[in-house]
Design an enzyme around this catalytic site. Structure first.
Site, PDB file in Angstrom:
ATOM      1  N   CYS A   1     -35.037  50.914  -7.864  1.00  0.00           N
ATOM      2  CA  CYS A   1     -33.735  50.272  -7.780  1.00  0.00           C
ATOM      3  C   CYS A   1     -33.962  48.770  -7.658  1.00  0.00           C
ATOM      4  CB  CYS A   1     -32.958  50.796  -6.572  1.00  0.00           C
ATOM      5  SG  CYS A   1     -33.728  50.423  -4.972  1.00  0.00           S
TER       6      CYS A   1
ATOM      7  N   HIS B   1     -35.529  48.015   3.157  1.00  0.00           N
ATOM      8  CA  HIS B   1     -34.795  48.812   4.138  1.00  0.00           C
ATOM      9  C   HIS B   1     -34.090  47.976   5.196  1.00  0.00           C
ATOM     10  CE1 HIS B   1     -36.444  52.445   2.510  1.00  0.00           C
ATOM     11  NE2 HIS B   1     -37.682  52.152   2.840  1.00  0.00           N
TER      12      HIS B   1
ATOM     13  N   CYS C   1     -32.591  44.596   1.116  1.00  0.00           N
ATOM     14  CA  CYS C   1     -31.662  44.856   0.016  1.00  0.00           C
ATOM     15  C   CYS C   1     -30.282  44.294   0.366  1.00  0.00           C
ATOM     16  CB  CYS C   1     -31.570  46.360  -0.218  1.00  0.00           C
ATOM     17  SG  CYS C   1     -30.294  46.821  -1.403  1.00  0.00           S
TER      18      CYS C   1
ATOM     19  N   HIS D   1     -35.422  56.916  10.165  1.00  0.00           N
ATOM     20  CA  HIS D   1     -35.627  56.205   8.893  1.00  0.00           C
ATOM     21  C   HIS D   1     -35.526  54.693   9.131  1.00  0.00           C
ATOM     22  CE1 HIS D   1     -34.820  54.723   4.813  1.00  0.00           C
ATOM     23  NE2 HIS D   1     -35.353  55.852   4.376  1.00  0.00           N
TER      24      HIS D   1
ATOM     25  N   GLU E   1     -34.287  52.215   7.443  1.00  0.00           N
ATOM     26  CA  GLU E   1     -32.953  51.627   7.255  1.00  0.00           C
ATOM     27  C   GLU E   1     -32.043  51.957   8.433  1.00  0.00           C
ATOM     28  OE1 GLU E   1     -28.960  52.379   4.648  1.00  0.00           O
ATOM     29  OE2 GLU E   1     -30.853  52.544   3.537  1.00  0.00           O
TER      30      GLU E   1
ATOM     31  N   CYS F   1     -25.193  53.374  -1.824  1.00  0.00           N
ATOM     32  CA  CYS F   1     -25.505  52.498  -2.955  1.00  0.00           C
ATOM     33  C   CYS F   1     -25.158  53.201  -4.261  1.00  0.00           C
ATOM     34  CB  CYS F   1     -26.982  52.113  -2.936  1.00  0.00           C
ATOM     35  SG  CYS F   1     -27.491  51.147  -4.373  1.00  0.00           S
TER      36      CYS F   1
ATOM     37  N   SER G   1     -40.062  59.762   0.567  1.00  0.00           N
ATOM     38  CA  SER G   1     -38.809  59.206   0.056  1.00  0.00           C
ATOM     39  C   SER G   1     -37.624  60.133   0.304  1.00  0.00           C
ATOM     40  CB  SER G   1     -38.934  58.936  -1.449  1.00  0.00           C
ATOM     41  OG  SER G   1     -37.690  58.577  -2.003  1.00  0.00           O
ATOM     42  N   SER G   2     -36.655  59.676   1.121  1.00  0.00           N
ATOM     43  CA  SER G   2     -35.431  60.450   1.351  1.00  0.00           C
ATOM     44  C   SER G   2     -34.646  60.571   0.056  1.00  0.00           C
ATOM     45  CB  SER G   2     -34.564  59.763   2.412  1.00  0.00           C
ATOM     46  OG  SER G   2     -35.236  59.697   3.639  1.00  0.00           O
TER      47      SER G   2
ATOM     48  N   SER H   1     -37.680  54.904  -5.643  1.00  0.00           N
ATOM     49  CA  SER H   1     -38.935  54.350  -5.123  1.00  0.00           C
ATOM     50  C   SER H   1     -40.128  54.721  -6.008  1.00  0.00           C
ATOM     51  CB  SER H   1     -39.182  54.867  -3.697  1.00  0.00           C
ATOM     52  OG  SER H   1     -39.150  56.284  -3.668  1.00  0.00           O
TER      53      SER H   1
END
EC number: 1.17.7.4
Length: 281
Positions: free
Chosen positions: A15, A77, A99, A127, A129, A193, A221-222, A265
């Site tokens: 992204c 994040h 981001c 996490h 973020e 997002c 990676s979630s 990712s």
């Protein structure tokens, strides 16, 4: 040879937030030969290994406390306010690659906290973020991964709902509906997002086109887990791999079509390596 037709999804890959962070890191690595990064720059071990070979040094928060007079990259994040406070104390120069979507979300949560709203965040416990989002509320917001974690009978009758940016849009609105049906007034903030959520639809369409799907993602990676399940639901013949060595020749039959896709990712170069590996069968 199995005469496989292999195609990579044009919508897959990093992204814009991850692209921005990696470009910033590579620019500084080219200039000074090394750079500290707080946490994995991206949830993909193959990409992290590539950058560590160029001089990227991954550190955690404990190591950050002992660092002085250095440059440190903040990944996409985002980070809680305490990280910025520490950087001033330790004379650290932060290269902030947070981001923009995450920064906007942090600001909205901070405004809600300043208004004494009851804040609930749909996100993954621990996490990076989410830790940054919690920091905007002095860690007073409630984080939950599933509606089953909440006792609906004891929840506030009015609450403000946010989401980690990479969660499922469908799941978020399902949670919103359950809360509303239980008599709770919800100030709903769809903070997912769209570059991530739009990939749901794109991947469903992509997965329909091929006999087999190979989904490429790091195990941390979630977003990768969410998008893999999107593909798997649409095409049961979907396989999860983190690198080309995990691909098995027995997955494919003669003259089949194979689609390759990945998480936000997942680097494009890694998907290309997967494609080359499959074409050897």
């Amino acid at each position: 040879m199995k005469n496989l037709q292999v195609h990579i999804d044009n919508h897959s890959g990093f992204c814009f937030g991850v692209v921005y962070a990696i470009e910033m890191a590579e620019e500084i690595l080219d200039q000074q030969g090394y750079l500290y990064c707080l946490g994995d720059i991206v949830h993909n071990d193959e990409e992290v290994n590539r950058l560590t070979k160029k001089g990227l040094k991954i550190i955690d928060h404990a190591e950050l406390h002992n660092l002085r007079d250095e440059k440190v990259l903040i990944r996409a994040h985002g980070e809680p306010p305490s990280t910025y406070e520490l950087s001033i104390k330790n004379n650290l120069t932060l290269i902030d690659a947070s981001c923009p979507v995450v920064l906007k979300l942090q600001n909205r949560i901070k405004n809600s906290f300043d208004k004494d709203e009851s804040i609930y965040i749909y996100g993954k416990h621990g996490h990076a973020e989410v830790i940054g989002l919690l920091g905007q509320t002095n860690n007073k917001a409630v984080v939950f991964q599933d509606i089953s974690e909440l006792d609906l009978e004891t929840l506030p009758k009015n609450l403000t709902l946010y989401s980690q940016t990479t969660k499922s849009t469908d799941k978020f609105y399902e949670i919103n509906s359950i809360l509303t049906e239980n008599g709770i007034t919800v100030n709903t903030n769809d903070t997912i997002c769209r570059q991530v959520s739009n990939r749901d639809k794109e991947l469903r369409e992509f997965a329909d086109k091929f006999d087999k799907i190979v989904f490429v993602s790091g195990t941390k990676s979630s977003n990768g887990k969410v998008l893999y399940n999107v593909c798997k639901e649409r095409n049961p013949n979907t396989f999860f791999v983190s690198n080309p060595d995990q691909i098995e020749q027995g997955w494919f039959l003669e003259n089949e079509t194979v689609g390759i896709c990945g998480a936000t990712s997942t680097p494009m170069w890694l998907m290309e390596q997967v494609r080359e590996r499959i074409l050897t069968f």
